[in-house]
Design an enzyme around this catalytic site. Structure first.
Site, PDB file in Angstrom:
ATOM      1  N   GLU A 137       8.401   5.907  -0.764  1.00  0.00           N
ATOM      2  CA  GLU A 137       8.254   4.419  -1.144  1.00  0.00           C
ATOM      3  C   GLU A 137       9.469   3.732  -1.037  1.00  0.00           C
ATOM      4  O   GLU A 137       9.585   2.829  -1.866  1.00  0.00           O
ATOM      5  CB  GLU A 137       7.536   4.598  -2.483  1.00  0.00           C
ATOM      6  N   HIS A 170       8.039   3.833  -9.851  1.00  0.00           N
ATOM      7  CA  HIS A 170       6.548   4.245  -9.354  1.00  0.00           C
ATOM      8  C   HIS A 170       6.175   5.656 -10.051  1.00  0.00           C
ATOM      9  O   HIS A 170       7.040   6.568  -9.826  1.00  0.00           O
ATOM     10  CB  HIS A 170       6.468   4.066  -7.812  1.00  0.00           C
ATOM     11  N   HIS A 208       2.368   7.947 -11.682  1.00  0.00           N
ATOM     12  CA  HIS A 208       1.112   8.025 -11.340  1.00  0.00           C
ATOM     13  C   HIS A 208       0.079   8.246 -12.734  1.00  0.00           C
ATOM     14  O   HIS A 208      -0.036   9.688 -13.092  1.00  0.00           O
ATOM     15  CB  HIS A 208       0.728   9.181 -10.639  1.00  0.00           C
ATOM     16  N   HIS A 258      -3.951   4.812  -7.188  1.00  0.00           N
ATOM     17  CA  HIS A 258      -2.952   5.506  -6.733  1.00  0.00           C
ATOM     18  C   HIS A 258      -1.718   5.676  -7.996  1.00  0.00           C
ATOM     19  O   HIS A 258      -1.526   6.696  -8.348  1.00  0.00           O
ATOM     20  CB  HIS A 258      -2.148   4.741  -5.626  1.00  0.00           C
TER      21      HIS A 258
END
Ligand code: 2HA
Ligand code: ZN
Length: 267
Positions: free
Chosen positions: A119, A142, A144, A214
């Site tokens: 990413e 980032h 989850h 996501h």
């Protein structure tokens, strides 16, 4: 082999903070396998010796042109590396990169030629935006989070600020410590430039964004503060889900109670 961290206490502290947060992401169950990534802008701790370090990779394009990042340095989690391994051995599962003068490619400088996160485009676009806004932020995460990703599967939550208001209303701290709320980024292919662009658009208004079906992305002055914002939102999501699991729709704080909070905390 000598590590870039040797005799650099500030850089070491910052990488150790990334490792600490990586451990939290794993413990929370938000970082299965290689899921999630962290990058920090370390340009302020870079000295002339680092600037002179020869690259240990070829130049690698990252798919965008971000002129403000020329000559910047980042510590990045490696692609396909486990968050739980980053927690224990950050320099084996991440690397320091230098952005080249074209603002469109990077080279790895230390410690090992670990390719940065898949990413990277989103992360670097977020860093460019933070520099452009002059907010002094240096960190992007980032991850989850199970509960927030689950909520993103319900179209009813995806309207502008619907989820923000719901999560704020679960416990006073969430509004106090995540005062801008949660932006929504419609589903886009992981690692895509489209996802990067949509993320940056939302970050003009929010410090945390939800990637539909996501994960989330958060930015902050440092990696711990970026983590805290996700953590308070996830706490609210847990409270909401616990109430639903007990068979009722939680009442939520009233708009008046939330406005009172806004006054008291100067939000
Ligand atoms: O790095 O989470 O979105 C693995 C991911 C990609
Ligand atoms: Zn992801």
């Amino acid at each position: 082999m000598k590590s870039i961290l040797e005799n650099r206490p500030e850089l070491t502290r910052r990488v150790e903070e990334v490792a600490e947060v990586a451990g939290y992401l794993w413990q929370k169950g938000w970082a299965e396998r290689n899921g999630g990534n962290i990058t920090i802008n370390i340009t302020a701790c870079v000295d002339d010796d680092i600037r002179r370090m020869p690259p240990i990779s070829d130049p690698i394009p990252f798919g965008m042109t971000l002129p403000r990042l020329k000559g910047c340095y980042f510590f990045c989690k490696g692609t396909n590396r486990r968050m739980r391994d980053l927690a224990r051995r950050p320099m084996e599962n991440g690397s320091v990169i230098r952005i080249l003068d074209d603002g469109a490619s990077y080279e790895i400088v230390a410690d090992e030629p670990v390719r940065p996160t898949s990413e990277l485009a989103s992360h670097l676009a977020m860093h460019e935006q933070m520099i452009a806004s002059g907010n002094g932020y240096t960190a992007a995460i980032h991850t989850h989070p199970i509960n927030l990703v689950a909520m993103s599967h319900n179209r009813a939550f995806l309207g502008k600020d619907t989820l923000t208001r719901l999560l704020w209303s679960m416990i006073p701290e969430t509004r106090a410590f995540c005062p801008k709320g949660l932006g929504i980024v419609p589903y886009a292919m992981p690692s895509s430039v489209e996802l990067a662009r949509a993320t940056v658009r939302e970050l003009a208004e929010y410090d945390v964004v939800l990637w539909e079906k996501h994960g989330v992305c958060a930015v902050g002055p440092d990696v711990m503060q970026a983590f805290d914002q996700i953590d308070v939102l996830a706490k609210s999501a847990d409270i909401y889900l616990s109430a639903r699991a007990m068979g009722f729709e939680p009442e939520g704080m009233t708009d008046a109670q939330m406005d009172e909070l806004k006054e008291a905390f100067g939000l």
